[in-house]
Design a protein around this motif. Structure first.
Motif, PDB file in Angstrom:
ATOM      1  N   GLY A 174       0.833  -1.121  -0.134  1.00  0.00           N
ATOM      2  CA  GLY A 174       0.073   0.035   0.133  1.00  0.00           C
ATOM      3  C   GLY A 174       0.569   1.165   0.015  1.00  0.00           C
ATOM      4  O   GLY A 174       0.259   2.001  -0.716  1.00  0.00           O
ATOM      5  N   LEU A 175       1.884   1.258   0.803  1.00  0.00           N
ATOM      6  CA  LEU A 175       2.887   2.316   0.749  1.00  0.00           C
ATOM      7  C   LEU A 175       3.582   2.401  -0.651  1.00  0.00           C
ATOM      8  O   LEU A 175       3.667   3.725  -1.077  1.00  0.00           O
ATOM      9  N   ILE A 176       3.861   1.508  -1.221  1.00  0.00           N
ATOM     10  CA  ILE A 176       4.398   1.583  -2.498  1.00  0.00           C
ATOM     11  C   ILE A 176       3.496   2.262  -3.465  1.00  0.00           C
ATOM     12  O   ILE A 176       3.712   3.161  -4.286  1.00  0.00           O
ATOM     13  N   ALA A 179       2.838   5.926  -2.995  1.00  0.00           N
ATOM     14  CA  ALA A 179       4.016   6.626  -3.383  1.00  0.00           C
ATOM     15  C   ALA A 179       3.804   7.000  -5.011  1.00  0.00           C
ATOM     16  O   ALA A 179       4.198   7.926  -5.398  1.00  0.00           O
ATOM     17  N   LEU A 180       3.443   5.793  -5.597  1.00  0.00           N
ATOM     18  CA  LEU A 180       3.436   6.006  -7.177  1.00  0.00           C
ATOM     19  C   LEU A 180       2.215   6.692  -7.526  1.00  0.00           C
ATOM     20  O   LEU A 180       2.441   7.867  -8.369  1.00  0.00           O
ATOM     21  N   MET A 181       1.358   6.656  -6.895  1.00  0.00           N
ATOM     22  CA  MET A 181      -0.031   7.751  -7.253  1.00  0.00           C
ATOM     23  C   MET A 181       0.300   9.107  -6.849  1.00  0.00           C
ATOM     24  O   MET A 181      -0.131   9.927  -7.541  1.00  0.00           O
ATOM     25  N   LEU A 182       1.270   9.271  -5.948  1.00  0.00           N
ATOM     26  CA  LEU A 182       1.395  10.916  -5.707  1.00  0.00           C
ATOM     27  C   LEU A 182       2.466  11.181  -6.529  1.00  0.00           C
ATOM     28  O   LEU A 182       3.064  12.439  -6.119  1.00  0.00           O
ATOM     29  N   GLY A 183       3.033  10.475  -7.582  1.00  0.00           N
ATOM     30  CA  GLY A 183       4.102  10.780  -8.462  1.00  0.00           C
ATOM     31  C   GLY A 183       5.458  10.904  -7.874  1.00  0.00           C
ATOM     32  O   GLY A 183       6.480  11.400  -8.677  1.00  0.00           O
ATOM     33  N   GLN A 191      14.466   3.816  -2.996  1.00  0.00           N
ATOM     34  CA  GLN A 191      15.441   4.245  -2.017  1.00  0.00           C
ATOM     35  C   GLN A 191      14.600   4.475  -0.420  1.00  0.00           C
ATOM     36  O   GLN A 191      15.286   3.829   0.520  1.00  0.00           O
ATOM     37  N   GLU A 192      13.647   5.203  -0.395  1.00  0.00           N
ATOM     38  CA  GLU A 192      13.083   5.628   0.818  1.00  0.00           C
ATOM     39  C   GLU A 192      12.136   4.877   1.238  1.00  0.00           C
ATOM     40  O   GLU A 192      11.756   5.051   2.370  1.00  0.00           O
ATOM     41  N   ILE A 193      11.329   3.942   0.316  1.00  0.00           N
ATOM     42  CA  ILE A 193      10.318   3.141   0.907  1.00  0.00           C
ATOM     43  C   ILE A 193      10.875   1.656   0.835  1.00  0.00           C
ATOM     44  O   ILE A 193      10.765   1.136   2.074  1.00  0.00           O
ATOM     45  N   VAL A 194      11.156   1.123  -0.512  1.00  0.00           N
ATOM     46  CA  VAL A 194      11.472  -0.248  -0.472  1.00  0.00           C
ATOM     47  C   VAL A 194      12.708  -0.575   0.398  1.00  0.00           C
ATOM     48  O   VAL A 194      12.851  -1.506   1.197  1.00  0.00           O
TER      49      VAL A 194
END
Length: 274
Positions: A174-176, A179-183, A191-194
């Motif tokens: 869900g976080l990934i 993040a992609l939906m927010l551009g 780097q910052e999530i995965v």
């Protein structure tokens, strides 16, 4: 009445809590004492058994003989060269194998196509022990350092790759997606999530790989080395210098233990949230 009962219960709980604290402190001190005495007791028992006549002192020398052999090894000037050669192989192989394992672990954990391509191959190769590659490594690389580094990298890589692969797959999808939906650029997301989400798993794999790098050092230095702790153990074994053999094993164990403790301390500071 209820207030009185509650106050009484509170007093009892506090009293019980105070009663338990000395027991806990006493138990902690006892554990520290037992831990401090474990090594001297082991060495003392070893000395007694070796000198009792129950075993052959040539094949099972007492700690005093082992210590004398290690001191002679140090005085000869060979120990420092052997130590530096072994540490170079372990450190370089650990860095290369760890970096490659993290990189490919992120790729296989994040991208199903890459996982389908590489994971079956890695799972087939992973159980092969590095020492099984010694004959072919000698054929491929001769007696060069490249062959020894290859063996250490082999041992480290698969441990780090598997822990990274699992860690990436455990990251909240869900976080990934958010993040992609927010551009968020894919590189920044990796780097910052995965990477940060998988970092506790990566650290566990790296710590395991610290010990594995010393295991594979044995195979590496059996592949035609001219310096190193395991190389010196092999030479001593051929000359029936059992004291130096056991001293080399003890040195290898102490260095591996120190490396593990150092990495653990650094990991606790780096990954403080795990």
């Amino acid at each position: 009445m209820q207030d009185g009962t509650s106050a009484g219960q509170e007093i009892v709980l506090r009293t019980d809590g105070r009663g338990r604290r000395p027991d806990s402190a006493r138990l902690r001190r006892l554990n520290i004492l037992v831990g401090a005495l474990s090594l001297p007791l082991f060495v003392g028992l070893w000395e007694l058994v070796s000198r009792s006549g129950a075993v052959n002192m040539v094949l099972f020398p007492p700690p005093t003989v082992v210590a004398a052999a290690v001191l002679e090894w140090i005085r000869s000037g060979q120990f420092l060269g052997d130590l530096l050669a072994s540490l170079f192989r372990v450190t370089t192989g650990f860095i290369l194998g760890g970096a490659l394992g993290i990189l490919l672990g992120i790729l296989t954990g994040q991208f199903p196509v890459v996982s389908s391509l590489l994971s079956p191959l890695f799972h087939i190769l992973r159980p092969i022990p590095p020492i099984a590659f010694v004959p072919i490594v000698i054929l491929w690389f001769g007696l060069s350092e490249a062959g020894k580094l290859f063996l250490v990298v082999w041992g480290v890589f698969f441990t780090v790759w598997l822990s990274t692969h699992i860690g990436v797959q455990k990251v909240d999808r869900g976080l990934i997606r958010a993040a992609l939906m927010l551009g968020t650029p894919r590189r920044q997301m990796l780097q910052e999530i995965v990477l940060l989400g998988a970092l506790p798993y990566i650290v566990v794999g790296l710590r395991t790989a610290v010990s594995i790098s010393f295991y594979t050092l044995v195979a590496a230095e059996l592949a035609g080395a001219f310096a190193g702790i395991v190389y010196r153990i092999e030479i001593a074994q051929q000359n029936l210098q059992t004291g130096q053999v056991m001293g080399g094993l003890a040195a290898l164990g102490l260095i591996s233990f120190a490396a593990d403790r150092l990495f653990s301390a650094l990991a606790e500071r780096t990954v403080w949230w795990r």
